[in-house]
Design a protein around this motif. Structure first.
Motif, short mmCIF file in Angstrom:
data_model
loop_
_atom_site.label_atom_id
_atom_site.label_comp_id
_atom_site.label_asym_id
_atom_site.label_seq_id
_atom_site.Cartn_x
_atom_site.Cartn_y
_atom_site.Cartn_z
N LEU A 43 18.29 6.24 19.67
CA LEU A 43 17.21 7.15 19.44
C LEU A 43 17.47 7.37 21.08
CD1 LEU A 43 13.81 6.14 18.06
CD2 LEU A 43 14.24 6.64 20.56
N GLY A 44 18.26 8.78 21.42
CA GLY A 44 17.88 9.44 22.53
C GLY A 44 18.56 8.48 23.59
N LEU A 45 18.36 9.00 25.09
CA LEU A 45 18.46 8.67 26.54
C LEU A 45 18.94 7.57 26.72
CD1 LEU A 45 16.10 10.94 27.07
CD2 LEU A 45 18.18 11.63 26.32
N ALA A 46 19.96 6.92 27.60
CA ALA A 46 20.17 6.03 28.44
C ALA A 46 18.88 5.19 28.17
CB ALA A 46 20.74 6.36 29.95
N VAL A 47 18.98 3.81 28.46
CA VAL A 47 18.64 3.38 28.37
C VAL A 47 18.59 1.86 29.74
CG1 VAL A 47 18.11 0.69 26.70
CG2 VAL A 47 20.09 2.33 26.38
N LEU A 48 17.03 1.96 30.03
CA LEU A 48 16.50 1.44 31.29
C LEU A 48 15.51 0.45 31.75
CD1 LEU A 48 18.36 4.36 32.98
CD2 LEU A 48 20.12 2.02 31.92
N LEU A 49 15.75 -0.43 32.49
CA LEU A 49 14.26 -1.51 32.97
C LEU A 49 13.65 -1.01 34.51
CD1 LEU A 49 14.45 -4.17 30.60
CD2 LEU A 49 13.76 -1.30 30.30
N PHE A 50 12.80 -2.01 34.24
CA PHE A 50 12.20 -1.92 35.51
C PHE A 50 12.04 -3.51 36.35
CE2 PHE A 50 10.57 0.31 39.33
CZ PHE A 50 9.15 -0.31 39.31
N PRO A 51 11.87 -3.68 37.52
CA PRO A 51 12.09 -5.40 38.30
C PRO A 51 10.25 -5.80 37.62
CG PRO A 51 11.72 -2.98 39.68
CD PRO A 51 12.13 -2.55 39.09
N GLN A 52 10.38 -6.95 37.78
CA GLN A 52 9.33 -7.55 37.32
C GLN A 52 8.46 -7.84 37.97
OE1 GLN A 52 9.90 -10.78 34.10
NE2 GLN A 52 11.14 -9.33 32.80
N ALA A 53 7.85 -7.08 37.97
CA ALA A 53 6.72 -7.30 39.45
C ALA A 53 5.78 -8.47 39.23
CB ALA A 53 5.25 -6.12 39.18
N GLY A 54 5.71 -8.51 37.94
CA GLY A 54 4.81 -10.17 38.18
C GLY A 54 5.60 -11.39 38.83
N HIS A 55 6.34 -11.82 38.71
CA HIS A 55 5.99 -13.15 39.16
C HIS A 55 6.95 -14.04 40.17
CE1 HIS A 55 9.70 -13.26 35.60
NE2 HIS A 55 9.23 -12.79 35.77
N ALA A 56 7.92 -12.68 41.05
CA ALA A 56 8.54 -13.34 41.88
C ALA A 56 7.79 -14.08 43.34
CB ALA A 56 9.30 -12.29 42.52
N GLN A 57 7.79 -15.24 43.45
CA GLN A 57 6.83 -15.10 44.77
C GLN A 57 7.78 -15.34 45.72
OE1 GLN A 57 6.35 -19.21 43.54
NE2 GLN A 57 5.24 -18.47 41.97
N GLN A 58 9.11 -14.88 46.23
CA GLN A 58 8.91 -14.94 47.79
C GLN A 58 9.66 -13.69 47.69
OE1 GLN A 58 12.81 -17.41 47.08
NE2 GLN A 58 13.98 -15.38 47.60
N ALA A 59 10.11 -13.36 49.22
CA ALA A 59 9.99 -12.07 50.14
C ALA A 59 11.09 -11.50 48.93
CB ALA A 59 10.36 -11.83 51.16
N GLN A 60 10.49 -9.43 48.28
CA GLN A 60 11.43 -9.05 47.78
C GLN A 60 12.07 -7.97 48.55
OE1 GLN A 60 9.06 -7.61 44.45
NE2 GLN A 60 9.12 -9.43 43.38
N PRO A 61 12.83 -7.84 49.18
CA PRO A 61 13.37 -6.88 50.29
C PRO A 61 13.89 -5.63 50.11
CG PRO A 61 14.68 -8.82 50.14
CD PRO A 61 13.63 -8.60 49.27
N TRP A 62 13.96 -5.50 48.34
CA TRP A 62 14.54 -4.58 47.99
C TRP A 62 13.21 -3.29 48.12
CZ3 TRP A 62 14.25 -8.86 45.73
CH2 TRP A 62 13.12 -9.27 44.51
N THR A 63 11.98 -4.05 47.80
CA THR A 63 10.76 -2.83 47.82
C THR A 63 10.24 -2.54 48.99
OG1 THR A 63 9.50 -4.96 48.22
CG2 THR A 63 10.02 -4.59 46.03
N GLN A 64 10.76 -2.81 50.39
CA GLN A 64 10.41 -2.20 51.23
C GLN A 64 11.64 -0.93 51.61
OE1 GLN A 64 8.04 -3.52 52.77
NE2 GLN A 64 8.40 -5.14 51.11
#
Lengths: 526, 511
Positions: A43-64
């Motif tokens: 069905l259509g296009l490339a298939v991709l997803l996103f970081p689970q914003a919800g449950h990571a408790q420690q720092a998320q350097p990639w978001t910076q």
């Protein structure tokens, strides 16, 4: 035009159900293991997803990490020219490299051939090029073209045939001339038809050697019916029935300008190319328009089907139902649902069957949509014999949960980000721009379909997802197909609670039991 | 292996009249920047601003030929692990998770020690130890954010995300919108420096399924595995790169960490980026991230060299499938001065409908559906094989394939190839190189591979000199040297009907 699933591995393929054609020639032999098997996303296009914003408790350097705006990019759309006789030309200049690549797409394919001559279009498209033209036979063309590292090839597919060419700019006159000569003055030869029949026979007698090939073929038969124009197989008897006259008649019937779309991409001047093409094609008389596809699509008879294969230790599980068309207004919502269900590493199916349970290496599928007939809903996994039932149950559970487990806002956002952030890869090369435009033209879709698709995706809500899942997903209407080694299953398939498994007979009509004997030279009418 | 899809990308030095396109070595000199970082890692940046996207290709000079004895499949297993995240990515609390993962390794080691006891294994104890291992895994699982590494990549537009391991090396690659370059550099450097072996034992199950798919349940996979195990006696090319099932099924995360420690050192890695990037802008960014990977000594080179073969060897598989034929002859590795001669033989034997094997076996004798010869199987880094593969038509046998191939080989030894054949090989090599330059992913791959294998990406272009130098006499000389009986191993798949008893038992459908 459905050119997704015909990659023959050359050299030592790890599996093959179709014997390779020599022109798809040898690369260095590979012996590699990939991280995961790319499963055709229907069905259509490339298939991709996103970081689970919800449950990571420690720092998320990639978001910076800053993400600057993307450089503006407006791919040039191909120049479209429609001749008075209905022939459509699409031209895409690309001056990066000194090559020209063109394709002449012609309506009419294997779904339109008579059932008693299944395989006709394959034989036609093979023998067309190898026979050559009235002035130069196919072997001479091979010598001529290969000496210039150029190609002219003919092809056949479920809904089209084609002549394509590829060459250095300096050889364009010669090479394009050969392509046109093939179109206008083919010279179908008995010996080349015989050769094509031999190759077809070799494919037919080998088609049960590869378990995933069996699964793919039989799954489609369950969905569309065994005698459907979309699933019937060439048989030794039907290829034998094809004559030289059949090839000529097919050619005369399909080669009319209003059934043809020509796409050219590469290092040329569009005005000059337009003149060249007009000179060749403008005066061809209009012919009968190719009929729109018809057919009865009722979907599979629910139940469990099994093909027993004693030389494997892994089961190919396919759960199948009827899919939809791309022009369905719900296509956008179904695309997002698909991403969430089976679209990538983060999808529900992958997370459960592969990552969480370790039951499969190859897992995937989706609710498929084709351009001019209903696609297939197909969910597949390969799992060791002993976990056949367990994996199938997990797959069925994931399908069922599409209706019962609410889609979250987080899931929707991830699916959308995946598709939208990778959207540029739909048109980051001129080849892709032209290929997409040609496809839409061929199926009569609006030229801005890709933009509409993107806009459509942007507006899909979780309520839409819930609605389409309820409307289109029906676990009571699916068929389960298992190709595997039944003695090793342990838990019987009856545990699935879908009734007694029905054995599918995959005997090849007319093929000898041994690895030899058989058709050899009896390709047809001598 | 893939060193030479590159044959097509061979070289361009005296290529076509391409002045208007500037696709020769000097134009690439201007667009390519190379930098070896203080820690030993080599970076290549190739500017190709056709669209605001980039592709990258990481090559680690370690493959399954480097697997320690008893741990076949380890390099490939590690490749899977490289997608499980880092100390930052894929965890809710790495400090606590580390304690839990150590416990997993301790309990697994205790279980494994008991499991491997040849005498006096205590089954009850084994069960207890396994239960403790299960508990430890469940405890570690609490901290896992499954597939977060790939999810971040995919949510940011990564396309064609995958990796592959061969006997020669390990490769990682994807494409992304060009505004995500810094994000990619962070992720790629972090997983090279700080991979965390979470969910290791479930991933091992996944890889075992991969083996079942590619090898155990595939007639060609079974044939190739037996063929290589027969052709090589000393060199690790004799092993399947996915690993033998017994060894694969006992690999531990501790072993994977040890492999990483030895082989994932910066001096053993080349990374190439191609696309809408400016070297002056991105090189400092790449240096910042990749420069942080701790340095380490370049791994010791392998001592094993396959000894000369002294007798023809064969393996015959009786299978319930249609027949197949495969044979191979030992040849030198890619650094050999005659390497381009083998490429010429491959091209003349196998490339398209003008090729000798097609014309002889497929078109004229009509005994094969497909027949090809190819150089460098199963790899090129170490001495591989020149192999021939044929698929018999119905009614024809592997023995006929063998005889027909040998007839063509004899012709090659005794009669010069034609001028046209030789010219065709050289023309196609040039054109194929040129065709490959219009694709970011292909460019990044070729540049990284050539940099790794020759120490200089320019060799990608300079290969053409070697190709142009190939003569008819070279081809005869190399054919006579290589294609001799005692240097040959062959495999045949012959049809044998399935065991009738087995068929009867299973025909009625499952119970």
């Amino acid at each position: 035009m459905n050119r997704t699933s015909f990659h023959c591995t050359s050299s030592i393929p790890t599996s093959f159900s179709k014997v390779c054609h020599p022109e798809r020639s040898a690369k260095g032999a590979t012996s590699k293991d990939l991280l995961f098997a790319r499963i055709a996303v229907t069905l259509g296009l490339a298939v991709l997803l996103f970081p689970q914003a919800g449950h990571a408790q420690q720092a998320q350097p990639w978001t910076q990490i800053p993400i600057p705006p993307l450089h503006p990019f407006h791919p040039q759309q191909p120049k479209r020219i429609e001749l008075k006789n209905g022939l459509v030309i699409l031209l895409e200049e690309d001056h990066e490299l000194p090559f020209i690549n063109g394709s002449i797409e012609i309506r009419g394919g294997s779904r339109d051939e008579p059932a008693s001559k299944a395989g006709l279009v394959d034989l036609y498209s093979d023998a067309w090029r190898t026979s050559g033209t009235a002035s130069k036979d196919g072997d001479t063309l091979d010598d001529l073209l290969e000496a210039k590292a150029a190609k002219v090839e003919t092809g056949g597919d479920v809904d089209s045939t084609s002549v394509s060419w590829s060459c250095l700019k300096k050889d364009e006159d010669l090479v394009f001339g050969i392509a046109v000569d093939l179109l206008q003055h083919p010279d179908f030869k008995q010996e080349k038809l015989m050769l094509a029949k031999q190759q077809a026979a070799a494919s037919i007698v080998r088609r049960n050697d590869d378990a995933s090939g069996i699964a793919e073929r039989e799954a489609a038969k369950l969905v569309y019916g065994p005698n459907s124009p979309y699933t019937r197989e060439p048989e030794l008897a039907t290829i034998k029935a094809v004559t030289l006259d059949d090839l000529k008649q097919w050619h005369d019937k399909t080669i009319v300008p209003n059934n043809i779309i020509i796409g050219v991409e590469g290092d040329f001047d569009a005005a000059a190319m337009e003149k060249t093409l007009r000179d060749v094609f403008e005066n061809l008389p209009r012919g009968a328009a190719w009929p729109k596809p018809a057919g009865d699509f009722s979907g599979p008879k629910p139940g469990v089907y099994v093909v027993d294969k004693t030389d494997v230790n892994q089961s190919n599980v396919n759960i199948v139902g009827l899919g939809t068309l791309r022009n369905n207004p719900d296509y956008f919502a179904l695309s997002v649902m698909n991403e969430i269900f089976s679209g990538g590493f983060g999808s529900r199916l992958f997370q459960d069957v592969r990552t969480k349970q370790g039951l499969a290496y190859a897992v995937g599928g989706g609710y498929g949509a084709s351009y001019d007939h209903p696609g297939m809903f197909r969910v597949i996994a390969g799992t060791k014999s002993a976990t056949t039932v367990k994996a199938t149950q997990s797959m069925l559970a994931e399908i069922g949960e599409l209706k019962t487990k609410p889609f979250t806002e987080d899931e929707r956002k991830r699916a959308k980000d995946q598709v939208l952030n990778s959207f540029i890869f739909n048109y980051d090369t001129k080849e892709k721009v032209l290929a997409a435009a040609t496809r839409l033209e061929f199926y009569g879709y609006p030229a801005n379909f890709l933009e509409k698709y993107r806009d459509g995706l942007e507006h899909v809500t979780t309520a839409d997802l819930e609605r389409v899942a309820k409307k289109y997903i029906d676990p009571s209407k699916v068929a389960v197909l298992v190709v595997g080694n039944q003695q090793e299953f342990g838990t019987p398939l009856t545990e699935l609670g879908l009734g007694k498994p029905q054995a599918i007979d995959i005997t090849i009509p007319g093929a000898p039991q041994q690895g030899m004997g058989a058709p050899g030279n009896d390709g047809g009418e001598q | 292996m893939k060193l030479f899809p590159t044959l097509r990308l061979a070289a361009l030095v005296c290529g076509f009249a391409v002045a208007a396109h500037a696709q020769d070595l000097s134009s690439f000199e201007k667009r390519i920047t190379t930098k070896v970082l203080p820690n030993g890692l080599t970076l290549i940046v190739c500017e190709r601003p056709e669209a605001p996207v980039f592709s990258y290709f990481t090559i680690v000079d370690a493959g399954d030929a480097n697997d320690p004895d008893g741990q076949s499949g380890l390099a490939h297993m590690f490749e899977h692990l490289a997608f499980k995240g880092t100390k930052d990515i894929g965890t809710t609390n790495y400090t606590a998770e580390k304690v839990a993962l150590d416990k997993v390794e301790q309990t697994y080691a205790a279980y494994d020690e008991e499991y491997r006891k040849r005498v006096g294994r205590d089954e009850a104890k084994l069960k207890t130890l396994h239960a403790a291992f299960e508990v430890a895994q469940a405890d570690a699982q609490k901290y896992v954010v499954p597939n977060q590494f790939t999810e971040i990549a995919e949510a940011n537009g990564a396309t064609g995300l995958n990796a592959q391991t061969s006997l020669d090396d390990t490769q990682y690659f994807w494409s992304m919108p060009s505004n995500r370059l810094q994000l990619w550099a962070y992720m790629e450097s972090d997983r090279i420096a700080n991979p965390v072996p979470r969910e290791f034992y479930k991933e091992r199950d996944v890889v075992m399924e991969e083996r079942r798919m590619r090898t155990d349940s595939s007639p060609i996979g079974r044939m190739v595995e037996q063929f290589l195990a027969t052709a090589y006696v000393a060199h690790p090319y004799h092993r399947p790169n996915v690993g033998w099932m017994s060894e694969l099924s006992q690999i531990s995360a501790t072993e994977a960490a040890a492999f990483h420690q030895i082989y994932y050192v910066p001096s053993n890695i080349v990374i190439a980026v191609a696309g809408d990037v400016k070297a002056e802008e991105v090189m400092p960014v790449l240096e910042k991230y990749f420069g942080q990977i701790p340095t380490g000594p370049k791994p010791e080179e392998m001592s094993t060299v396959e000894p000369p073969q002294i007798a023809e060897k064969s393996v015959i598989l009786k299978e319930q499938v249609q027949p197949l034929y495969l044979e191979g002859y030992h040849k030198p590795d890619y650094r050999d001065p005659d390497d381009a001669v083998y490429d010429a033989i491959q091209d003349i034997f196998s490339n398209g409908r003008t090729s000798r094997l097609y014309r002889s076996l497929v078109r004229d004798q009509q005994i094969s559906a497909q027949a090809e010869g190819f150089s460098g199987f199963p790899g090129n880094k170490y001495p591989g094989l020149f192999a021939f593969f044929a698929v018999p038509n119905p009614g024809h046998t592997p023995t006929e394939m063998r005889a027909a191939i040998h007839k063509e080989i004899d012709k090659l030894k005794t009669t010069d190839v034609t001028d046209d054949e030789l010219a065709m090989f050289k023309t196609r090599a040039r054109a194929d190189l040129l065709r490959g330059l219009g694709d970011n992913q292909g460019l990044a791959e070729q540049l990284a591979i050539y940099q790794m294998r020759y120490g200089d990406w320019r060799e990608l272009f300079n290969q053409l000199k070697k190709i142009d130098a190939v003569s008819k006499a070279d081809i005869r000389r190399v054919a006579n040297k290589t294609f001799v009986d005692t240097n040959r191993t062959y495999a045949m798949v012959e049809f044998q009907p399935p065991n009738p008893g087995a068929v009867q038992q299973t025909q009625g459908g499952a119970q």
